[in-house]
Design a protein around this motif. Structure first.
Motif, PDB file in Angstrom:
ATOM      1  N   ILE A 137       1.700  11.550  -9.751  1.00 29.02           N
ATOM      2  CA  ILE A 137       1.190  10.186  -9.934  1.00 29.02           C
ATOM      3  C   ILE A 137       0.288   9.768  -8.777  1.00 29.02           C
ATOM      4  O   ILE A 137      -0.718   9.091  -8.958  1.00 29.02           O
ATOM      5  CB  ILE A 137       2.376   9.192 -10.080  1.00 29.02           C
ATOM      6  N   LYS A 138       0.683  10.186  -7.568  1.00 30.09           N
ATOM      7  CA  LYS A 138      -0.055   9.742  -6.371  1.00 30.09           C
ATOM      8  C   LYS A 138      -1.006  10.803  -5.829  1.00 30.09           C
ATOM      9  O   LYS A 138      -1.639  10.592  -4.806  1.00 30.09           O
ATOM     10  CB  LYS A 138       0.944   9.352  -5.278  1.00 30.09           C
ATOM     11  N   GLU A 139      -1.085  11.937  -6.476  1.00 26.80           N
ATOM     12  CA  GLU A 139      -1.787  13.093  -5.891  1.00 26.80           C
ATOM     13  C   GLU A 139      -1.331  13.284  -4.445  1.00 26.80           C
ATOM     14  O   GLU A 139      -2.135  13.424  -3.517  1.00 26.80           O
ATOM     15  CB  GLU A 139      -3.309  12.957  -6.004  1.00 26.80           C
ATOM     16  N   ALA A 140      -0.021  13.266  -4.292  1.00 26.87           N
ATOM     17  CA  ALA A 140       0.553  13.409  -2.951  1.00 26.87           C
ATOM     18  C   ALA A 140       0.611  14.880  -2.552  1.00 26.87           C
ATOM     19  O   ALA A 140       0.716  15.760  -3.402  1.00 26.87           O
ATOM     20  CB  ALA A 140       1.964  12.820  -2.942  1.00 26.87           C
ATOM     21  N   ASP A 141       0.551  15.126  -1.250  1.00 28.23           N
ATOM     22  CA  ASP A 141       0.707  16.478  -0.728  1.00 28.23           C
ATOM     23  C   ASP A 141       2.011  16.578   0.047  1.00 28.23           C
ATOM     24  O   ASP A 141       2.289  15.728   0.899  1.00 28.23           O
ATOM     25  CB  ASP A 141      -0.435  16.825   0.245  1.00 28.23           C
ATOM     26  N   LEU A 201       8.556  10.442  -1.493  1.00 29.91           N
ATOM     27  CA  LEU A 201       7.472  10.433  -2.488  1.00 29.91           C
ATOM     28  C   LEU A 201       7.342   9.057  -3.135  1.00 29.91           C
ATOM     29  O   LEU A 201       6.249   8.651  -3.538  1.00 29.91           O
ATOM     30  CB  LEU A 201       7.720  11.516  -3.540  1.00 29.91           C
ATOM     31  N   LYS A 202       8.451   8.326  -3.209  1.00 28.18           N
ATOM     32  CA  LYS A 202       8.402   6.985  -3.818  1.00 28.18           C
ATOM     33  C   LYS A 202       7.698   5.967  -2.926  1.00 28.18           C
ATOM     34  O   LYS A 202       7.082   5.038  -3.427  1.00 28.18           O
ATOM     35  CB  LYS A 202       9.826   6.497  -4.120  1.00 28.18           C
ATOM     36  N   VAL A 203       7.801   6.116  -1.613  1.00 26.04           N
ATOM     37  CA  VAL A 203       7.207   5.104  -0.724  1.00 26.04           C
ATOM     38  C   VAL A 203       5.831   5.503  -0.199  1.00 26.04           C
ATOM     39  O   VAL A 203       5.216   4.781   0.582  1.00 26.04           O
ATOM     40  CB  VAL A 203       8.133   4.749   0.465  1.00 26.04           C
ATOM     41  N   LEU A 204       5.372   6.657  -0.654  1.00 27.12           N
ATOM     42  CA  LEU A 204       4.072   7.154  -0.211  1.00 27.12           C
ATOM     43  C   LEU A 204       2.934   6.377  -0.886  1.00 27.12           C
ATOM     44  O   LEU A 204       3.062   5.946  -2.030  1.00 27.12           O
ATOM     45  CB  LEU A 204       3.985   8.633  -0.604  1.00 27.12           C
ATOM     46  N   GLY A 237      -1.111  10.212  -0.397  1.00 29.23           N
ATOM     47  CA  GLY A 237      -0.314  10.319   0.830  1.00 29.23           C
ATOM     48  C   GLY A 237       0.125  11.756   1.093  1.00 29.23           C
ATOM     49  O   GLY A 237       0.067  12.623   0.223  1.00 29.23           O
ATOM     50  N   ARG A 238       0.570  11.989   2.338  1.00 31.36           N
ATOM     51  CA  ARG A 238       1.012  13.328   2.737  1.00 31.36           C
ATOM     52  C   ARG A 238       2.392  13.230   3.402  1.00 31.36           C
ATOM     53  O   ARG A 238       2.608  12.355   4.245  1.00 31.36           O
ATOM     54  CB  ARG A 238       0.057  13.953   3.772  1.00 31.36           C
ATOM     55  N   VAL A 239       3.274  14.139   2.990  1.00 29.84           N
ATOM     56  CA  VAL A 239       4.562  14.275   3.676  1.00 29.84           C
ATOM     57  C   VAL A 239       4.518  15.604   4.426  1.00 29.84           C
ATOM     58  O   VAL A 239       4.216  16.633   3.823  1.00 29.84           O
ATOM     59  CB  VAL A 239       5.753  14.342   2.689  1.00 29.84           C
ATOM     60  N   VAL A 240       4.812  15.570   5.733  1.00 28.22           N
ATOM     61  CA  VAL A 240       4.891  16.815   6.496  1.00 28.22           C
ATOM     62  C   VAL A 240       6.367  17.115   6.749  1.00 28.22           C
ATOM     63  O   VAL A 240       7.065  16.334   7.411  1.00 28.22           O
ATOM     64  CB  VAL A 240       4.140  16.725   7.838  1.00 28.22           C
ATOM     65  N   VAL A 241       6.823  18.228   6.199  1.00 22.12           N
ATOM     66  CA  VAL A 241       8.221  18.624   6.383  1.00 22.12           C
ATOM     67  C   VAL A 241       8.343  19.345   7.726  1.00 22.12           C
ATOM     68  O   VAL A 241       7.890  20.473   7.884  1.00 22.12           O
ATOM     69  CB  VAL A 241       8.691  19.544   5.231  1.00 22.12           C
ATOM     70  N   VAL A 242       8.961  18.643   8.684  1.00 16.86           N
ATOM     71  CA  VAL A 242       9.211  19.240  10.003  1.00 16.86           C
ATOM     72  C   VAL A 242      10.623  19.826  10.030  1.00 16.86           C
ATOM     73  O   VAL A 242      10.844  20.936  10.496  1.00 16.86           O
ATOM     74  CB  VAL A 242       9.034  18.187  11.120  1.00 16.86           C
ATOM     75  N   GLY A 243      11.581  19.058   9.517  1.00 27.99           N
ATOM     76  CA  GLY A 243      12.971  19.507   9.524  1.00 27.99           C
ATOM     77  C   GLY A 243      13.589  19.421   8.146  1.00 27.99           C
ATOM     78  O   GLY A 243      13.254  18.522   7.355  1.00 27.99           O
ATOM     79  N   SER A 244      14.474  20.367   7.838  1.00 22.58           N
ATOM     80  CA  SER A 244      15.228  20.337   6.578  1.00 22.58           C
ATOM     81  C   SER A 244      16.451  21.216   6.751  1.00 22.58           C
ATOM     82  O   SER A 244      16.345  22.306   7.314  1.00 22.58           O
ATOM     83  CB  SER A 244      14.359  20.842   5.419  1.00 22.58           C
ATOM     84  N   HIS A 263       0.820  -1.221   0.000  1.00 25.36           N
ATOM     85  CA  HIS A 263       0.000   0.000   0.000  1.00 25.36           C
ATOM     86  C   HIS A 263       0.852   1.269   0.000  1.00 25.36           C
ATOM     87  O   HIS A 263       0.489   2.283  -0.616  1.00 25.36           O
ATOM     88  CB  HIS A 263      -0.901  -0.035   1.248  1.00 25.36           C
ATOM     89  N   GLY A 264       2.009   1.234   0.669  1.00 28.44           N
ATOM     90  CA  GLY A 264       2.797   2.448   0.897  1.00 28.44           C
ATOM     91  C   GLY A 264       2.354   3.128   2.180  1.00 28.44           C
ATOM     92  O   GLY A 264       1.376   2.701   2.811  1.00 28.44           O
ATOM     93  N   VAL A 265       3.082   4.173   2.564  1.00 28.39           N
ATOM     94  CA  VAL A 265       2.721   4.858   3.814  1.00 28.39           C
ATOM     95  C   VAL A 265       1.798   6.038   3.513  1.00 28.39           C
ATOM     96  O   VAL A 265       1.972   6.745   2.526  1.00 28.39           O
ATOM     97  CB  VAL A 265       3.961   5.321   4.621  1.00 28.39           C
ATOM     98  N   ASP A 266       0.815   6.220   4.378  1.00 27.58           N
ATOM     99  CA  ASP A 266      -0.160   7.293   4.165  1.00 27.58           C
ATOM    100  C   ASP A 266       0.411   8.654   4.547  1.00 27.58           C
ATOM    101  O   ASP A 266       0.105   9.662   3.914  1.00 27.58           O
ATOM    102  CB  ASP A 266      -1.420   7.020   4.997  1.00 27.58           C
TER     103      ASP A 266
END
Ligand code: NAP
Length: 331
Positions: free
Chosen positions: A258-262, A231-234, A238-245, A213-216
């Protein structure tokens, strides 16, 4: 009173131990006798004078988080009394004289009861880390029970609390760390699965761990290193929250398409009042219920603030939170 003060921006050695007058609380403010202060990476960025959210007037005493005993309350304060055992979470306070000190004066709204079950060091580890974890999971990613959450960088101050909160909410939690101790700690704190982000190809295990499924949701502590792989494992939507960079990254935008990822940024500084207040209530309830319990890695004497700043940035193998203690003699 003793305080850490910087009179210029720069490397950690700008943090000097000084003797300052005890500050007086004004209207709707309190003075706290501190036992511990939390060290957050953001305070090292502020120290350099290049942090996007705050370039303070100098001289400046750092520190948003702490724990101790209420010493004096200003006019208008009815919720707190001298002698109360409390934690300080003052990142958005109108007045905050800095928690790297024996005493702090700040808005009464930034001071909250510390459960008896928690030490002062644990109290000093609540503010920025827990509010960040809460905001990332519930206000930005809007996680749902049953979703899979990857806490990418789960062994530090924010990561462990994110694991605890996500697990208690009913998520399937995967956490990463860069050391064996960190991996064991993440598991103890509720991760169903753990991965070592120092191992080549560690994210290749995600499809098997999620039945393809990948991670949500990914709560990301080092986006410049990981965003492309995230983005590849989402999962789809799915959503990625950038806390640190800590730098830039080359990205393939098609992976998001492709995934309509946020990809969602988060920073406590941006939290609207109503969301910040909600996160304080959410964290207080989680502390009371024992859902979250800060983990302390190291305690440094107050005088070693400069060393703590060096170590929090250079550490490999985080295992909880670094705090300053007011009651340890300088070694
Ligand atoms: N946006 C906000 O509002 C906000 C608030 C608080 C913190 N932050 C930021 O979030 C980050 C974490 O803060 P913190 O207080 O938890 O710091 P911390 O206690 O120093 O923890 C740092 C974490 O990053 C992990 N890490 C190291 N290399 C990594 C990699 N390649 N991939 C994924 N994770 C990796 C560390 O794991 P190992 O040591 O085990 O390798 C550790 O778990 C910092 O960059 C901080 O500035 C942002």
């Amino acid at each position: 009173m003793r305080a850490i003060q910087m009179s210029s921006f720069g490397e950690a050695d700008v943090l000097q131990v000084v003797d300052l007058p005890v500050p007086e609380p004004g209207l709707n403010e309190v003075r706290v006798r501190l036992h511990a202060a939390g060290i957050n990476p953001a305070e090292t960025y502020i120290r350099t004078g290049t942090y996007a959210f705050l370039k303070p007037d100098l001289p400046y005493t750092p520190g948003f988080d702490g724990a101790g005993i209420v010493d004096k309350v200003g006019d208008g304060v009815t919720r707190l009394r001298p002698g109360d055992r409390i934690f300080v979470a003052a990142i958005l306070a109108k007045r905050n004289t800095g928690t790297y000190a024996d005493m702090v004066v700040c808005d009464a709204d930034a001071v909250h009861p510390l459960p008896e079950s928690l030490s002062f060091s644990q109290g000093a580890a609540i503010g920025v880390p827990s509010l960040t974890a809460y905001r990332a999971l519930f206000q930005r990613a809007r996680i749902q029970p049953g979703e899979t959450v990857l806490v990418h960088g789960a062994s530090g101050g924010v990561g462990l609390l994110t694991v605890q909160l996500a697990r208690a909410y009913g998520a399937h939690v995967i956490g990463t760390a860069g050391s064996a101790d960190g991996l064991a700690l993440i598991r103890q704190n509720g991760a169903h699965e753990v991965l070592n982000h120092s191992s080549e190809g560690y994210l290749d295990k995600i499809p098997a761990l999620t039945n393809g499924h990948g991670v949500d949701v990914i709560v990301e502590m080092l986006a410049n290193a990981n965003l492309e792989e995230d983005l590849k494992v989402l999962a789809q939507y799915g959503r990625v929250v950038v806390v640190g960079s800590r730098g830039s990254v080359e990205l393939t935008p098609r992976l998001a398409m492709i995934k309509e990822a946020d990809v969602l940024g988060t920073a406590l500084w941006n939290a609207p009042d109503c969301e910040y207040t909600a996160s304080i209530y959410g964290v207080a309830a989680a502390l009371e219920a024992g859902t979250i319990t800060p983990v302390i890695a190291e305690e440094y004497p107050l005088e070693k603030a400069a060393q703590a700043h060096i170590d929090i940035i250079n550490q490999k193998g985080a295992h909880g939170k670094i705090v300053l203690r007011n009651d340890l003699g300088a070694k």
